[in-house]
Design an enzyme around this catalytic site. Structure first.
Site, PDB file in Angstrom:
ATOM      1  N   THR A   1     -27.907 -41.599  27.413  1.00  0.00           N
ATOM      2  CA  THR A   1     -29.011 -40.722  27.827  1.00  0.00           C
ATOM      3  C   THR A   1     -29.080 -40.577  29.336  1.00  0.00           C
ATOM      4  O   THR A   1     -28.597 -41.445  30.076  1.00  0.00           O
ATOM      5  CB  THR A   1     -30.357 -41.315  27.331  1.00  0.00           C
ATOM      6  OG1 THR A   1     -31.381 -40.341  27.454  1.00  0.00           O
ATOM      7  CG2 THR A   1     -30.762 -42.552  28.100  1.00  0.00           C
TER       8      THR A   1
ATOM      9  N   SER B   1     -29.780 -33.639  28.485  1.00  0.00           N
ATOM     10  CA  SER B   1     -30.471 -34.927  28.328  1.00  0.00           C
ATOM     11  C   SER B   1     -29.497 -36.100  28.263  1.00  0.00           C
ATOM     12  O   SER B   1     -29.925 -37.236  28.052  1.00  0.00           O
ATOM     13  CB  SER B   1     -31.309 -34.890  27.047  1.00  0.00           C
ATOM     14  OG  SER B   1     -30.516 -34.405  25.987  1.00  0.00           O
TER      15      SER B   1
ATOM     16  N   THR C   1     -31.884 -38.355  23.561  1.00  0.00           N
ATOM     17  CA  THR C   1     -30.717 -39.241  23.646  1.00  0.00           C
ATOM     18  C   THR C   1     -29.728 -38.958  22.525  1.00  0.00           C
ATOM     19  O   THR C   1     -30.142 -38.656  21.422  1.00  0.00           O
ATOM     20  CB  THR C   1     -31.219 -40.691  23.482  1.00  0.00           C
ATOM     21  OG1 THR C   1     -32.061 -40.958  24.579  1.00  0.00           O
ATOM     22  CG2 THR C   1     -30.094 -41.690  23.423  1.00  0.00           C
TER      23      THR C   1
ATOM     24  N   GLY D   1     -38.924 -43.595  25.220  1.00  0.00           N
ATOM     25  CA  GLY D   1     -38.371 -44.935  25.249  1.00  0.00           C
ATOM     26  C   GLY D   1     -39.421 -46.021  25.342  1.00  0.00           C
ATOM     27  O   GLY D   1     -39.272 -47.092  24.758  1.00  0.00           O
TER      28      GLY D   1
ATOM     29  N   THR E   1     -34.324 -42.502  19.336  1.00  0.00           N
ATOM     30  CA  THR E   1     -34.433 -41.488  20.392  1.00  0.00           C
ATOM     31  C   THR E   1     -35.895 -41.079  20.511  1.00  0.00           C
ATOM     32  O   THR E   1     -36.653 -41.208  19.557  1.00  0.00           O
ATOM     33  CB  THR E   1     -33.535 -40.275  20.095  1.00  0.00           C
ATOM     34  OG1 THR E   1     -33.739 -39.296  21.131  1.00  0.00           O
ATOM     35  CG2 THR E   1     -33.836 -39.635  18.752  1.00  0.00           C
ATOM     36  N   GLY E   2     -36.254 -40.601  21.682  1.00  0.00           N
ATOM     37  CA  GLY E   2     -37.645 -40.203  21.903  1.00  0.00           C
ATOM     38  C   GLY E   2     -38.222 -40.981  23.069  1.00  0.00           C
ATOM     39  O   GLY E   2     -37.468 -41.487  23.906  1.00  0.00           O
TER      40      GLY E   2
ATOM     41  N   ARG F   1     -36.455 -45.936  36.774  1.00  0.00           N
ATOM     42  CA  ARG F   1     -36.919 -46.164  35.402  1.00  0.00           C
ATOM     43  C   ARG F   1     -35.722 -46.251  34.452  1.00  0.00           C
ATOM     44  O   ARG F   1     -34.808 -45.439  34.483  1.00  0.00           O
ATOM     45  CB  ARG F   1     -37.820 -45.008  34.977  1.00  0.00           C
ATOM     46  CG  ARG F   1     -38.360 -45.111  33.537  1.00  0.00           C
ATOM     47  CD  ARG F   1     -37.519 -44.315  32.568  1.00  0.00           C
ATOM     48  NE  ARG F   1     -38.144 -44.208  31.244  1.00  0.00           N
ATOM     49  CZ  ARG F   1     -37.517 -43.746  30.177  1.00  0.00           C
ATOM     50  NH1 ARG F   1     -36.271 -43.366  30.252  1.00  0.00           N
ATOM     51  NH2 ARG F   1     -38.135 -43.664  29.022  1.00  0.00           N
ATOM     52  N   VAL F   2     -35.738 -47.272  33.616  1.00  0.00           N
ATOM     53  CA  VAL F   2     -34.750 -47.385  32.543  1.00  0.00           C
ATOM     54  C   VAL F   2     -35.543 -47.444  31.241  1.00  0.00           C
ATOM     55  O   VAL F   2     -36.528 -48.180  31.136  1.00  0.00           O
ATOM     56  CB  VAL F   2     -33.885 -48.653  32.716  1.00  0.00           C
ATOM     57  CG1 VAL F   2     -33.001 -48.866  31.499  1.00  0.00           C
ATOM     58  CG2 VAL F   2     -33.039 -48.548  33.983  1.00  0.00           C
ATOM     59  N   GLY F   3     -35.131 -46.660  30.274  1.00  0.00           N
ATOM     60  CA  GLY F   3     -35.837 -46.624  28.996  1.00  0.00           C
ATOM     61  C   GLY F   3     -35.216 -47.544  27.968  1.00  0.00           C
ATOM     62  O   GLY F   3     -34.545 -48.533  28.293  1.00  0.00           O
ATOM     63  N   ASP F   4     -35.404 -47.202  26.723  1.00  0.00           N
ATOM     64  CA  ASP F   4     -34.926 -48.036  25.621  1.00  0.00           C
ATOM     65  C   ASP F   4     -33.421 -47.939  25.391  1.00  0.00           C
ATOM     66  O   ASP F   4     -32.800 -48.886  24.898  1.00  0.00           O
ATOM     67  CB  ASP F   4     -35.631 -47.619  24.324  1.00  0.00           C
ATOM     68  CG  ASP F   4     -35.360 -46.166  23.962  1.00  0.00           C
ATOM     69  OD1 ASP F   4     -35.310 -45.317  24.882  1.00  0.00           O
ATOM     70  OD2 ASP F   4     -35.175 -45.869  22.766  1.00  0.00           O
TER      71      ASP F   4
HETATM   72  N1  ASP Z   1     -35.136 -42.712  24.636  1.00  0.00           N
HETATM   73  C1  ASP Z   1     -34.713 -42.072  25.850  1.00  0.00           C
HETATM   74  C2  ASP Z   1     -35.426 -42.668  27.015  1.00  0.00           C
HETATM   75  O1  ASP Z   1     -36.621 -42.901  26.908  1.00  0.00           O
HETATM   76  C3  ASP Z   1     -34.900 -40.609  25.852  1.00  0.00           C
HETATM   77  C4  ASP Z   1     -34.721 -39.908  24.536  1.00  0.00           C
HETATM   78  O2  ASP Z   1     -34.243 -40.442  23.587  1.00  0.00           O
HETATM   79  O3  ASP Z   1     -35.072 -38.751  24.397  1.00  0.00           O
HETATM   80  O4  ASP Z   1     -34.818 -42.845  28.040  1.00  0.00           O
END
Ligand code: ASP
Length: 318
Positions: free
Chosen positions: A189, A48, A171, A225, A222-223, A199-202
Site C-alpha cells: 500500500t 493507492s 491496499t 488501517g 484493507t481499509g 504514518r504507517v498503517g496496518d
Molecule cells: N490499510 C491501508 C492503510 O491504512 C489502506 C487501505 O487498505 O486502503 O494504510
C-alpha cells in the site's frame, strides 16, 4: 479448490493474472503472491499502491508492504520512499536478515544494497497523484483538519463548516494456495492518502494487515488501517480459524469486533479476505472468504475456472 489466488479490490486481475500464471508454471504460492503484488505496485494508474500512490500531507509518497508464509517466515518494510516494490523487498528482509521489519531511509538503503533499482521520490509521484495532492492542500473544503492536526494550519470557523472528509485508500492484499497446498500472502500500500508524514498503517504489520500460519489459515485486511490495528484484524481472523471457525465466520467476526469497539464514521470501511489452512490427507479444503463492513468493496478470485471480480460474500452494514 486449490490452487487459487484471492486478492482485494476490483483491480485484483492486475495481480491475479500474473500470479496465476506464475503458479501454473510451477511457482510457489509465495512467488505468485509477490509477482501479483508487484504488478499492482508497478501500475501507475492504481493510486493507492506503489508507483502512482497518493502522497502524504507533505506531498511525498511512502510505501509499506509485507509478505508471510508462517510465523517464522515473515518480512516487512515501511515508509519506503525511493523504491516501488515493498513486497519483493520484504521478501529479502525475510530471507536475508534475521529480522522481520525494516523502516524508513534504512529500508531504502537495504533495498539499494540488495540490488533493487531505485525509482526515486519523483518516480513514485505521478503527475496525477501530484495534481490530486495540490487540489487537496489548496482546497480547505477537502482537508479534514482534525485528522491532520499538527500538520495543516488550523482553519477558521467558516472554513471548518465547509470542510469534508476526503479519503482514499485501497491496499492490494494477495493470498494464494498452491498445488502443493502451501499458503502465502503479500500486502502492499501507499497508505491513507494525505496521511501525516511518517504514518504507517496496518498493511506492513504482521498480524494486522496480513497473517499466515500453515496450521491455521491466512487472512488480510484493507481499509482504514487504524481500525484494523486496534483489533489485530488478520491475526484475529486466523486465530478464529485455528479454533474451528470457517473463513467467512472468521472474517465476519473480526470485522464485527471493529464495529463493536470503534465509533465508526460514515467513511470508515474495512474489508477482509481469508483462506482456510491446507487440507490434511483425506480432508476437504475449508475454502475462502471475503467480507466488508460496508458496500462498495469487491475481491478478485482466480482458480482453474478463471478470474472473477465479485462483490464481498458478506457486508456487515449493507
Ligand atoms: N490499510 C491501508 C492503510 O491504512 C489502506 C487501505 O487498505 O486502503 O494504510
Amino acid at each position: 479448490m486449490p490452487p487459487l489466488i484471492l486478492s482485494t479490490w476490483s483491480f485484483g486481475p492486475v495481480a491475479n493474472n500474473p500470479a496465476w500464471e506464475a503458479m501454473s508454471r510451477g511457482g510457489s504460492a509465495l512467488d505468485a503472491v509477490i509477482i501479483g503484488a508487484t504488478a499492482v505496485e508497478n501500475d501507475p494508474t492504481i493510486n493507492s499502491v506503489g508507483i502512482g500512490g497518493l502522497p502524504d500531507a507533505s506531498g511525498r509518497v511512502s510505501l509499506d508492504g509485507c509478505v508471510m508464509e508462517n510465523p517464522d517466515r515473515a518480512g516487512s518494510v515501511a515508509c519506503l520512499r525511493r523504491f516501488a516494490n515493498p513486497c519483493a523487498i520484504a521478501r529479502r528482509v525475510m530471507e536475508r536478515t534475521i529480522h522481520v521489519m525494516l523502516v524508513g531511509e534504512d529500508a531504502d538503503r537495504f533495498a539499494e544494497r540488495e540490488g533493487f533499482a531505485p525509482i526515486g521520490e519523483k518516480g513514485l509521484l505521478t503527475d496525477y497523484a501530484r495534481a490530486e495532492w495540490e487540489k487537496w492542500i489548496n482546497d480547505p473544503r477537502h482537508v479534514d483538519r482534525e485528522k491532520y492536526r499538527g500538520w495543516i494550519p488550523p482553519l477558521n470557523v467558516e472554513e471548518k463548516a465547509r470542510s469534508g472528509p476526503n479519503q482514499s485508500h485501497d491496499t492490494v492484499c494477495v493470498l494464494g494456495i498452491d498445488g502443493a497446498g502451501r499458503l502465502a500472502g503479500a500486502c502492499s500500500t501507499s497508505g491513507m492518502a494525505f496521511k501525516v508524514p511518517g504514518r504507517v498503517g496496518d498493511s506492513p504489520i504482521i498480524g494486522h494487515g496480513l497473517y499466515v500460519d500453515q496450521e491455521a489459515g491466512a487472512a488480510a485486511a484493507t481499509g482504514n488501517g487504524e481500525l484494523v490495528m486496534g483489533t489485530c484484524g488478520s491475526f484475529l481472523a486466523v486465530e478464529l480459524m485455528r479454533l474451528g471457525a470457517t473463513p467467512i465466520e472468521a472474517v465476519s467476526e473480526a470485522l464485527t469486533r471493529i464495529t463493536k469497539r470503534f465509533k465508526l464514521g460514515p467513511d470508515h470501511q474495512v474489508a477482509m479476505i481469508a483462506l482456510a489452512r491446507p487440507a490434511k490427507p483425506g480432508e476437504q479444503w475449508g475454502g475462502w472468504a471475503s467480507a466488508a463492513i460496508r458496500p462498495g468493496y469487491s475481491h478478485t478470485i482466480t482458480d482453474a475456472a478463471g478470474t472473477r471480480v465479485e462483490p464481498a460474500q458478506r457486508v456487515l452494514m449493507p
